[in-house]
Design a protein around this motif. Structure first.
Motif, PDB file in Angstrom:
ATOM      1  N   GLY A 114      -5.715  16.292  -9.157  1.00 42.41           N
ATOM      2  CA  GLY A 114      -5.663  15.470 -10.619  1.00 42.41           C
ATOM      3  C   GLY A 114      -3.768  16.790 -10.446  1.00 42.41           C
ATOM      4  O   GLY A 114      -3.429  17.134  -9.716  1.00 42.41           O
ATOM      5  N   ALA A 115      -3.550  16.534 -11.515  1.00 43.51           N
ATOM      6  CA  ALA A 115      -2.291  16.653 -11.858  1.00 43.51           C
ATOM      7  C   ALA A 115      -1.774  17.255 -12.488  1.00 43.51           C
ATOM      8  O   ALA A 115      -0.873  17.782 -13.377  1.00 43.51           O
ATOM      9  CB  ALA A 115      -1.238  15.878 -11.552  1.00 43.51           C
ATOM     10  N   ILE A 116      -2.463  18.850 -13.512  1.00 46.87           N
ATOM     11  CA  ILE A 116      -2.285  19.816 -14.257  1.00 46.87           C
ATOM     12  C   ILE A 116      -2.463  20.729 -13.812  1.00 46.87           C
ATOM     13  O   ILE A 116      -2.439  21.011 -12.458  1.00 46.87           O
ATOM     14  CB  ILE A 116      -3.214  19.602 -16.102  1.00 46.87           C
ATOM     15  N   PRO A 117      -1.853  21.975 -14.767  1.00 49.12           N
ATOM     16  CA  PRO A 117      -1.556  23.837 -14.013  1.00 49.12           C
ATOM     17  C   PRO A 117      -2.322  23.554 -12.336  1.00 49.12           C
ATOM     18  O   PRO A 117      -2.396  24.345 -11.384  1.00 49.12           O
ATOM     19  CB  PRO A 117      -1.272  24.074 -14.817  1.00 49.12           C
ATOM     20  N   TRP A 118      -4.150  23.765 -12.898  1.00 52.59           N
ATOM     21  CA  TRP A 118      -5.012  24.527 -12.095  1.00 52.59           C
ATOM     22  C   TRP A 118      -5.033  23.479 -11.037  1.00 52.59           C
ATOM     23  O   TRP A 118      -5.490  24.466  -9.907  1.00 52.59           O
ATOM     24  CB  TRP A 118      -6.669  24.316 -12.837  1.00 52.59           C
ATOM     25  N   CYS A 119      -4.734  22.455 -10.692  1.00 50.74           N
ATOM     26  CA  CYS A 119      -5.098  21.309  -9.434  1.00 50.74           C
ATOM     27  C   CYS A 119      -3.499  20.753  -8.969  1.00 50.74           C
ATOM     28  O   CYS A 119      -3.726  20.488  -7.524  1.00 50.74           O
ATOM     29  CB  CYS A 119      -5.803  20.752  -9.990  1.00 50.74           C
ATOM     30  N   THR A 133       4.113  23.369  -7.504  1.00 50.66           N
ATOM     31  CA  THR A 133       3.429  24.795  -8.190  1.00 50.66           C
ATOM     32  C   THR A 133       4.619  24.717  -9.431  1.00 50.66           C
ATOM     33  O   THR A 133       4.736  26.009  -9.700  1.00 50.66           O
ATOM     34  CB  THR A 133       3.484  25.600  -7.241  1.00 50.66           C
ATOM     35  N   MET A 134       5.293  23.811  -9.661  1.00 47.87           N
ATOM     36  CA  MET A 134       6.037  23.674 -10.621  1.00 47.87           C
ATOM     37  C   MET A 134       6.290  23.624 -12.100  1.00 47.87           C
ATOM     38  O   MET A 134       4.846  22.736 -12.751  1.00 47.87           O
ATOM     39  CB  MET A 134       7.805  22.653 -10.555  1.00 47.87           C
ATOM     40  N   GLY A 135       5.961  24.807 -12.828  1.00 52.06           N
ATOM     41  CA  GLY A 135       5.691  24.965 -14.040  1.00 52.06           C
ATOM     42  C   GLY A 135       4.683  25.915 -14.097  1.00 52.06           C
ATOM     43  O   GLY A 135       3.861  25.972 -15.455  1.00 52.06           O
ATOM     44  N   VAL A 136       4.086  25.944 -13.273  1.00 49.88           N
ATOM     45  CA  VAL A 136       2.388  26.543 -12.999  1.00 49.88           C
ATOM     46  C   VAL A 136       3.001  28.074 -12.897  1.00 49.88           C
ATOM     47  O   VAL A 136       3.514  28.810 -11.940  1.00 49.88           O
ATOM     48  CB  VAL A 136       1.939  25.639 -11.743  1.00 49.88           C
ATOM     49  N   THR A 137       1.764  28.817 -13.050  1.00 50.29           N
ATOM     50  CA  THR A 137       1.939  30.243 -13.687  1.00 50.29           C
ATOM     51  C   THR A 137       0.433  30.930 -12.877  1.00 50.29           C
ATOM     52  O   THR A 137      -0.287  30.022 -12.049  1.00 50.29           O
ATOM     53  CB  THR A 137       1.400  31.463 -15.140  1.00 50.29           C
ATOM     54  N   SER A 138       0.607  32.021 -12.208  1.00 54.40           N
ATOM     55  CA  SER A 138      -1.001  32.806 -11.389  1.00 54.40           C
ATOM     56  C   SER A 138      -1.776  32.873 -11.270  1.00 54.40           C
ATOM     57  O   SER A 138      -2.885  32.631 -11.729  1.00 54.40           O
ATOM     58  CB  SER A 138       0.182  34.274 -10.545  1.00 54.40           C
ATOM     59  N   GLU A 139      -1.345  33.103 -13.269  1.00 56.76           N
ATOM     60  CA  GLU A 139      -2.649  33.028 -14.141  1.00 56.76           C
ATOM     61  C   GLU A 139      -3.505  31.696 -14.141  1.00 56.76           C
ATOM     62  O   GLU A 139      -4.430  31.398 -13.562  1.00 56.76           O
ATOM     63  CB  GLU A 139      -2.662  33.531 -15.194  1.00 56.76           C
TER      64      GLU A 139
END
Ligand SMILES: Cc1ncc(COP(=O)(O)O)c(C=O)c1O
Length: 408
Positions: free
Chosen positions: A149-154, A158-164
């Motif tokens: 999918g295309a939301i932060p976890w997956c 990595t644009m806009g994605v935090t390590s958290e």
């Protein structure tokens, strides 16, 4: 280019450039394909699709998976129109919700219940949340390079994605038992689940079916660690079999994510699960404004009717195999090395010595000129609407593609 001589596709791209970020977004952006592919489409029927310039193609992308019994399939259209006349988005679900859940529970061996969303990402994300909710644990194992999918976890980027966002994800290599075991060890007593794709279908790579030994080990590791085995069947579901793709290797997951082909192009996703996850699934607050809309559920019931009554997966396999055999014979006669991988219903075609995919792009562009829409990097999709005649027409186009490669 003067506007007067611009094609309808070019004119639409110009208008889109002003009001759509980048002119288009995501996987359907024509910039991800060689120049010459259309961005905008007018209509589709069966296995044919027309771009806004009026050109017709035999379609081997099937809307990137959703179209499984052919565009505008009359059985599906009839069910949709009937449901549309009764109502779609109501204050609660319609009878279709229960009918469809009953149908999935009857078809899919591991399924004791089902719940519904709209997109594949709804389903994969809900599976992860359920695995964590049921176990009280955090770590989820995902295969390197897999798309869920295309939301932060997956999301692949990595644009806009935090390590958290990805703090509790660990990776392994698909089909590699040792790397899976290492990842399980790293998760320790915090392992909530292992997510696997139906088969390895990473973008731009040769596809790999799941090894039986790998699938069995994944099952054992989940059982030993009280973790969920999650099959992401969003892309392959209902094309290889109606029973869940890992049924083909004799391994049943705890949870499965479905979407794409489930309703022949109407927006619908499903999560199916076994008894172990029923309690968590009944307590979790899962919902969305359109998640219970009745029309797409009616479409899903009709799609499953058609797939069952026509032995759809077998028909798609046979047509995919006809295409694959034809391409293999052409490649051999032109002396051009190709690699065809994955199940015939979802074929991928890559060229030897083609690290930048330039050969593949020249080939598919030539096929496009001959009225056949192929993809140079991504796996493609058959539908039950593809006939022998359509495959033979496509093989004329691929022959022209090989001729162009041989002439350089
Ligand atoms: C295997 C897999 N999982 C999940 C998704 C996400 O589905 P959606 O784009 O409908 O959210 C996709 C989409 O291509 C997919 O192929």
């Amino acid at each position: 280019m003067s506007l007067a001589s611009a094609t309808p596709d070019q004119k639409l791209r110009e208008r889109a450039q002003r009001v759509i970020p980048g002119g288009m977004y995501g996987h359907l952006h024509a910039a991800r394909l060689p120049a010459g592919y259309p961005q905008f489409f007018e209509r589709a029927e069966g296995c044919h699709l027309w771009d806004v310039n009026g050109r017709r193609y035999v379609d081997f992308m099937c809307s990137w998976g959703p179209i499984v019994v052919g565009h505008k399939n009359p059985v599906v259209t009839e069910a949709v129109e009937r449901q549309m006349a009764a109502g779609d988005c109501l204050n609660g679900p319609s009878e279709r919700l229960v009918e469809l859940a009953e149908r999935l529970v009857g078809l899919i061996p591991h399924a004791d219940w089902a719940l519904f969303g709209k997109n594949g990402t709804d389903a994969t994300t809900t599976c992860l949340t359920l695995a964590r909710a049921a176990s009280g644990k955090r770590k989820i194992l995902v295969a390197e390079g897999a798309y869920h999918g295309a939301i932060p976890w997956c999301a692949p980027g990595t644009m806009g994605v935090t390590s958290e966002d990805r703090a509790h994800l660990l990776t392994f290599k698909y089909n590699d038992v040792a790397s899976l075991e290492t990842a399980v060890q790293r998760a320790g007593d915090d392992l909530a689940g292992i997510v696997v794709s139906a088969f390895r279908h990473d973008y731009g790579k040769d596809q790999e079916l799941p090894d039986v030994a790998f699938a069995r080990r994944a099952r054992e590791l989940c059982d030993a660690n009280d973790a969920a085995l999650i099959v992401d069947d969003v892309r392959a579901g209902f094309r290889l079999t109606l029973r869940g793709s890992w049924d083909l290797v004799g391994v049943q997951p705890d949870l499965s994510a479905w979407s794409k082909a489930i309703a022949n192009g109407y927006a619908l996703a499903a999560v199916t699960g076994n008894e172990r996850y029923r309690d968590a699934a009944s307590k979790l607050f899962v919902t969305g404004s359109f998640w219970c809309s009745a029309v797409s559920m009616a479409a899903a019931l009709a799609t499953l009717d058609v797939l069952e009554s026509t032995d759809g997966p077998r028909r798609m396999r046979d047509m995919g195999q006809r295409l694959r055999d034809g391409i293999a014979a052409q490649a051999a006669s032109f002396g051009i090395g190709v690699r065809q991988s994955g199940p015939p219903q979802m074929p991928a075609l890559l060229f030897d010595d083609d690290p930048t995919y330039k050969k593949g792009e020249r080939f598919t562009l030539e096929a496009l000129k001959h009225g056949v829409y192929l993809h140079p990097r991504h796996n493609m999709f058959l539908s039950t609407a593809h006939t022998e005649a359509d495959i033979d027409f496509a093989l004329e186009a691929t022959k022209a593609g090989f001729a162009v490669l041989a002439s350089r």
